[in-house]
Design an enzyme around this catalytic site. Structure first.
Site, PDB file in Angstrom:
ATOM      1  N   LYS A  13       4.739  20.315  -4.959  1.00  0.00           N
ATOM      2  CA  LYS A  13       6.114  19.264  -5.364  1.00  0.00           C
ATOM      3  C   LYS A  13       6.114  19.443  -6.699  1.00  0.00           C
ATOM      4  CE  LYS A  13       4.961  15.298  -3.728  1.00  0.00           C
ATOM      5  NZ  LYS A  13       3.321  16.025  -2.980  1.00  0.00           N
ATOM      6  N   ARG A  88       6.015   6.375  -1.993  1.00  0.00           N
ATOM      7  CA  ARG A  88       4.833   6.825  -0.988  1.00  0.00           C
ATOM      8  C   ARG A  88       4.876   6.104   0.470  1.00  0.00           C
ATOM      9  NH1 ARG A  88       0.611  10.073  -3.216  1.00  0.00           N
ATOM     10  NH2 ARG A  88       0.573  10.344  -5.434  1.00  0.00           N
ATOM     11  N   ARG A 123      -8.622  23.309  -6.512  1.00  0.00           N
ATOM     12  CA  ARG A 123      -8.198  22.852  -7.896  1.00  0.00           C
ATOM     13  C   ARG A 123      -9.246  22.466  -8.874  1.00  0.00           C
ATOM     14  NH1 ARG A 123      -2.845  19.151  -6.839  1.00  0.00           N
ATOM     15  NH2 ARG A 123      -4.274  17.824  -6.433  1.00  0.00           N
ATOM     16  N   ARG A 156     -11.625  17.015  -9.082  1.00  0.00           N
ATOM     17  CA  ARG A 156     -11.544  15.789  -9.099  1.00  0.00           C
ATOM     18  C   ARG A 156     -11.885  15.221  -7.720  1.00  0.00           C
ATOM     19  NH1 ARG A 156      -5.660  16.553 -10.669  1.00  0.00           N
ATOM     20  NH2 ARG A 156      -5.227  15.221  -8.668  1.00  0.00           N
ATOM     21  N   ARG A 167      -6.744  11.539   2.587  1.00  0.00           N
ATOM     22  CA  ARG A 167      -5.472  11.688   1.825  1.00  0.00           C
ATOM     23  C   ARG A 167      -4.204  11.916   2.782  1.00  0.00           C
ATOM     24  NH1 ARG A 167      -5.702  15.039  -3.574  1.00  0.00           N
ATOM     25  NH2 ARG A 167      -3.511  13.979  -4.005  1.00  0.00           N
TER      26      ARG A 167
END
Length: 210
Positions: A13, A88, A123, A156, A167
């Site tokens: 996104k 969200r 990531r 992270r 998530r």
């Protein structure tokens, strides 16, 4: 254009928001970036948000809605904006309507869960300056150090496999229903994420008619 970007964590996104922003010359409002900045600056909001993020949970609606509403009141949002990472939940979507925040279109960027897991777990973020990398798609030339400042690159907490699963569960249960909410308003356009960023971009531009 006043646009909402929907899609699971790691769907791309942010990348597509940048392309749309440059194409239409409108600003991108990323609640994720706002929260990460607050966390890096160790603000009261940052400390509160970190506790939720570390557990793979969503930051409370009232906190996020207040941040977004304040941001959209600034002059650079007068001719349009892109909301990335917000709303969200259905409650947040309803809060947008109640607060008079106008939305023209909702772009749903869809990517399979297994692809998302590969993207997120790879990531890395610089502990010092916040620059982002990916071990497969955008590795640092210095290996485990940041190309920009030489800081240590870390994974992270919210990109660790267990947290990713949490998530994704939260996304499917709480965020995905937003698509149906906006479909009743006739505002949703759907794009399937491609392997190549440029192919996804072409599909996005076509779907938005820009």
């Amino acid at each position: 254009m006043r646009l909402i970007l929907l899609g699971p964590p790691g769907a791309g996104k942010g990348t597509q928001a940048k392309s749309i922003s440059e194409k239409l010359d409108i600003c991108t409002i990323s609640t994720g970036a706002m929260l990460r900045a607050a966390i890096r600056d160790n603000t009261p909001l940052g400390k509160e948000a970190q506790e939720y993020i570390d557990k793979g949970k969503l930051v409370p609606d009232e906190t996020v809605v207040a941040i977004v509403k304040e941001r959209l009141s600034l002059p650079d949002c007068e001719k349009g904006y892109i909301l990335d990472g917000f709303p969200r939940t259905i409650a947040q979507a309803e809060a947008i309507d109640k607060n008079g925040i106008k939305i023209d279109k909702v772009l749903s960027l869809e990517v399979d869960d297994d692809v998302i897991t590969e993207r997120l777990s790879g990531r890395r973020e610089c502990k010092e300056c916040g620059a982002t990398y990916h071990i497969l798609y955008n590795p640092s030339e210095k290996g485990e150090k940041c190309d920009k400042c030489g800081g240590e690159l870390i994974c992270r907490k919210d990109d660790e496999p267990e947290t990713i699963r949490n998530r994704m569960k939260v996304y499917h249960e709480e965020t995905e229903p937003i698509k149906a909410y906006y479909e009743t308003q006739g505002k949703v356009v759907t794009v399937k994420g491609r392997d190549k960023v440029e192919d996804t971009q072409k599909a996005v531009f076509s779907a938005l008619g820009i």
